[in-house]
Design a protein around this motif. Structure first.
Motif, PDB file in Angstrom:
ATOM      1  N   THR A 116      -8.404   3.842  -8.889  1.00  0.00           N
ATOM      2  CA  THR A 116      -7.100   4.319  -9.746  1.00  0.00           C
ATOM      3  C   THR A 116      -7.546   5.092 -10.958  1.00  0.00           C
ATOM      4  O   THR A 116      -6.930   6.066 -11.533  1.00  0.00           O
ATOM      5  N   GLY A 152       0.791  -1.238  -0.018  1.00  0.00           N
ATOM      6  CA  GLY A 152       0.165  -0.146  -0.535  1.00  0.00           C
ATOM      7  C   GLY A 152       0.729   0.937   0.100  1.00  0.00           C
ATOM      8  O   GLY A 152       2.269   1.144   0.231  1.00  0.00           O
ATOM      9  N   GLY A 212      -7.591   4.127  -3.499  1.00  0.00           N
ATOM     10  CA  GLY A 212      -6.536   4.878  -4.798  1.00  0.00           C
ATOM     11  C   GLY A 212      -6.026   5.770  -4.006  1.00  0.00           C
ATOM     12  O   GLY A 212      -6.311   7.232  -3.869  1.00  0.00           O
ATOM     13  N   SER A 237      -9.454  -0.715  -6.104  1.00  0.00           N
ATOM     14  CA  SER A 237      -8.871   0.065  -6.206  1.00  0.00           C
ATOM     15  C   SER A 237      -7.724   0.152  -7.522  1.00  0.00           C
ATOM     16  O   SER A 237      -7.727   1.195  -7.537  1.00  0.00           O
TER      17      SER A 237
END
Length: 302
Positions: free
Chosen positions: A257, A72, A100, A253
């Protein structure tokens, strides 16, 4: 720390409470929350969650402690939290799979609006090529609807936005809708894909406007009404049509993004119809339930 917790009383659906500080696991980051994003479903169907639990799934903030296993984002990273549990608190322990990274130039409040609404629209619309296809978005003035109109137009679709009243049509053409309707009978178009957030009788009406090979994706039922199909309506010749349910709760995620990248490039805007302080959450919830908000509600965490 303070948080918004589930309240099953008449004063609900949420209330402020002092709760324990989160203790991140080795694979979780600690995020200081700056903004929270409210969704109609998680508030209207609050009894699906236990009373007293920290509520909410969408937020944005800054990493104040990175995951100890090295996964992360590092400390200081601005992040969007999407479809993560217990997000409406001053600090949240979150898996990197639900984060994100927010690019420079994207406001954290805008990032907080993504979450469930943005990811839902994105996941449904990328299931097939939309280039030169007819796409219908029902409940287009809501959070999912606003994102869906933009994303479908971005993919090259001919977008029809359906709203509940002329007042709720504002701004949808600017976001990419070719047509904005208040009644599906206003058009004779046949649709290759329908993203429906309303449910009820509108689903049966949309079915009669579905092109051969088309699909209705059911992502919500804000009307709270039952759907009844006329006798024989589900029989037909030609390429099969279908109705698909939606309930994808897999990690977000990747989609966050991509959506944040669209925002940074100026191709996607956050549909924030109401912005305020989280101390005023009661008024914000009432406005959301009364259909007075076009788009998303985002509240600042003091």
């Amino acid at each position: 720390m303070r948080a918004l917790v589930v309240d099953h009383s008449d004063a609900g659906p949420v209330r402020f409470a002092d709760v324990d500080e989160p203790v991140p696991s080795t694979g979780e980051a600690l995020v200081e929350i700056r903004h929270i994003g409210l969704n109609f479903g998680e508030l209207n169907y609050v009894r699906q969650w236990p009373a007293g639990a920290v509520h909410g799934h969408d937020a944005a903030g800054v990493v104040v402690r990175a995951a100890s296993d090295g996964s992360g984002p590092p400390v200081g990273t601005r992040v969007a939290v999407g479809m993560a549990p217990h997000a409406w608190a001053e600090r949240v322990a979150v898996s990197p799979a639900s984060l994100g990274t927010v690019p420079e130039g994207v406001d954290l409040a805008d990032a907080a609006a993504l979450g469930i609404a943005g990811v839902t629209a994105f996941r449904v619309l990328r299931k097939r090529s939309l280039l030169a296809r007819n796409v219908l978005v029902t409940g287009a003035s809501g959070g999912v609807g606003h994102f869906a109109v933009q994303l479908a137009a971005m993919a090259g679709a001919r977008v029809t936005a359906l709203v509940g009243s002329p007042e709720r049509a504002a701004g949808l053409r600017e976001l990419g809708a070719d047509k904005v309707l208040t009644d599906l009978d206003e058009t004779g178009d046949r649709f290759d894909l329908v993203l429906d957030t309303v449910g009820g009788s509108l689903v049966a009406q949309a079915w009669s406007s579905l092109a051969e090979g088309g699909t209705i994706h059911l992502v919500g039922y804000s009307s709270g009404q039952e759907t009844t199909f006329p006798s024989g309506a589900l029989f037909g010749f030609g390429e099969p049509r279908s109705i698909a349910t939606y309930g994808d709760m897999t990690p977000t995620s990747g989609e966050l993004t991509d959506l944040l990248g669209f925002m940074a490039a100026g191709r996607l805007s956050a549909p924030i119809g109401l912005r305020g302080d989280w101390q005023d959450v009661g008024n914000a919830v009432q406005a959301l339930f009364a259909r007075k908000v076009r788009g998303k509600v985002v509240l600042d965490v003091a």
